[in-house]
Design a protein around this motif. Structure first.
Motif, PDB file in Angstrom:
ATOM      1  N   LEU A  15     154.297  84.398  -6.387  1.00 24.18           N
ATOM      2  CA  LEU A  15     153.308  83.895  -5.428  1.00 24.18           C
ATOM      3  C   LEU A  15     153.948  82.883  -4.484  1.00 24.18           C
ATOM      4  CD1 LEU A  15     150.138  83.488  -7.671  1.00 24.18           C
ATOM      5  CD2 LEU A  15     150.408  85.036  -5.716  1.00 24.18           C
ATOM      6  N   ALA A  50     145.290  81.670  -5.950  1.00 25.39           N
ATOM      7  CA  ALA A  50     145.392  82.900  -5.157  1.00 25.39           C
ATOM      8  C   ALA A  50     144.058  83.193  -4.464  1.00 25.39           C
ATOM      9  CB  ALA A  50     145.801  84.073  -6.042  1.00 25.39           C
ATOM     10  N   ALA A 104     147.195  87.175  -1.118  1.00 21.38           N
ATOM     11  CA  ALA A 104     147.581  86.478  -2.360  1.00 21.38           C
ATOM     12  C   ALA A 104     146.988  87.111  -3.621  1.00 21.38           C
ATOM     13  CB  ALA A 104     147.234  84.990  -2.266  1.00 21.38           C
TER      14      ALA A 104
END
Ligand code: NAD
Ligand code: MG
Length: 393
Positions: A359, A319, A326
């Motif tokens: 994600l 991320a 993210a």
């Protein structure tokens, strides 16, 4: 003699709040508690008000306002009662305080942390989620206002102490965050399947609130801390390593480019980091004894993290590398998953699985404003609620 420092403790009824108030109470000549704030535990907040007699008390949950007001009056205190998150922001920026201890758990702490930074307050930052969610914006506010930011997370506090002016300035090769490994260090995935909330929050070395305790058990805490370190110290993820150190006595290390490594050591007690935050660059007593390495068993062990069993750490690095929205997704997905796990709605291994799926499903976009980040936070929470409802049916 310096002027009396007036201190606001946000998250006063929590674990960090208690450590902060313990250190502050040892130095009545230097520090005065002027604002105490809590989420919804009004009785605990009232008990702290009787003890510390602040000018202001805030309960975030507005339905508790009458109880707060009545309780203060019944105790004969002149403390002014406030309710709601907006009151936190207003007090953070007001001249009621010089210093803000940001110890609310989760993204709920972002707004008041930003307000304190914007107003140039000395900021003792424990609320790591605000850096994960909006690190660029928060650091920009700190730079603009000249606010003194001292990280309270023990690893970042250690690195802060190892860096001459709190910054890397091109002198640092690597930052190495230590991790205890949590209660399930050495476990395989099969052993994690039936883990209960009670097992997950029983941390071997640190006594902390439930959310961060679960994060420590999944290693997501260390993942959040990698992102936190990136913002605080300006290094990319490739220059931030994680090292498991079960004794939790070495709080982190810095490798400088000349081959020197500096580390900060101490007993695992957050009062040390809070004392650093309150008095830096001075040193004050904190109630924590100095380290006796022989008495602590005479050895320091280190091993690499097991990212196969604990994928949350890898998800956080990914991320950070992806950037944009993210990290905001990562943080919100994790908060919702941990909350559902603590309510026994999902299993321990569902936490990293939900974060990973979220994600993958949520589109990462550039994040140049608070509005975009807060929308990303909300989108991730909607995703998580749907996923949790499917798992819990
Ligand atoms: P905790 O659960 O013990 O306390 C949380 C505090 O936040 C409580 O006072 C609660 O009333 C308050 N709160 C919760 N929701 C709120 C809301 N919506 N509005 C206002 N207040 C709210 O948590 P903790 O362990 O003290 O952790 C606090 C923060 O510090 C977290 O971000 C955590 O990651 C970080 N931190 C904690 C430790 C530790 O040793 N406990 C170490 C490093 C970092
Ligand atoms: Mg930490």
């Amino acid at each position: 003699m310096d002027a009396m420092q007036r201190i606001a403790v946000f998250g006063a009824t929590g674990s960090i709040g208690a450590s902060a108030l313990d250190v502050i109470a040892r130095h009545p000549d230097r520090y005065q508690v002027t604002v105490l704030a809590a989420g919804r535990q009004v009785d605990a907040l009232l008990a702290l008000c009787r003890q510390h007699r602040p000018a202001h008390a805030v309960i975030a949950d507005e339905s508790q306002y009458p109880a707060l007001k009545a309780g203060l009056a019944a105790a004969g205190l002149t403390t002014q009662a406030h309710a709601g998150m907006a009151a936190l922001d207003a007090l953070a920026q007001s001249d009621a305080c010089d210093t803000v201890v940001a110890a609310i758990v989760g993204a709920a702490g972002l707004s008041s942390t930003l307000a304190a930074a914007r107003a140039g307050k000395r900021l003792l930052l424990a609320n790591k989620e605000s850096l994960v969610l909006a690190g660029e914006l928060l650091m920009a506010e700190v730079a603009r206002s000249g606010s003194v930011l001292v990280p309270i997370d023990s690893e970042h506090n250690a690195i802060f102490q190892c860096l001459p002016d709190g910054r890397c300035n091109g002198q640092v090769e690597k930052i190495i965050l230590t991790a205890s490994g949590g209660p399930f260090r050495g476990y395989g995935r099969a052993q994690l399947a039936g883990i209960t909330p009670e097992q997950a929050i029983a941390h071997p070395k640190w006594s902390m609130g439930p959310k961060i305790s679960v994060d420590s058990a999944t290693l997501m805490n260390k993942g959040l801390e990698v992102i936190e370190a990136h913002h605080l110290f300006g290094l990319p993820g490739t220059q931030i390593d994680v090292l498991v150190h079960p004794q939790s006595l070495v709080h982190s290390l810095v490798n400088f480019r000349d081959g020197s490594t500096l580390a900060q050591l101490g007993l695992p007690d957050m009062r040390t980091t809070l004392a650093v935050g309150l008095a830096w660059p001075q040193r004050i007593t904190s109630g924590v004894a100095g380290l006796d390495l022989v008495a602590q068993g005479g050895r320091l062990d280190f091993e690499p993290p097991d990212t196969q069993t604990f994928p949350a750490l890898t998800l956080a690095y990914a991320a950070l590398a992806a950037g944009g929205t993210a990290p905001a997704y990562l943080n919100a997905l994790n908060e919702e998953a941990v909350s559902a796990f603590l309510q026994r709605r999902i299993a321990f291994l569902d936490i990293p699985a939900l974060v990973e799926a979220g994600l993958a499903a949520l589109p990462t976009t550039a994040a140049d404003s608070l509005e975009v980040l807060l929308e990303a936070d909300q989108a991730a929470r909607r995703y998580a609620h749907n996923a949790i409802n499917r798992l819990d049916s």
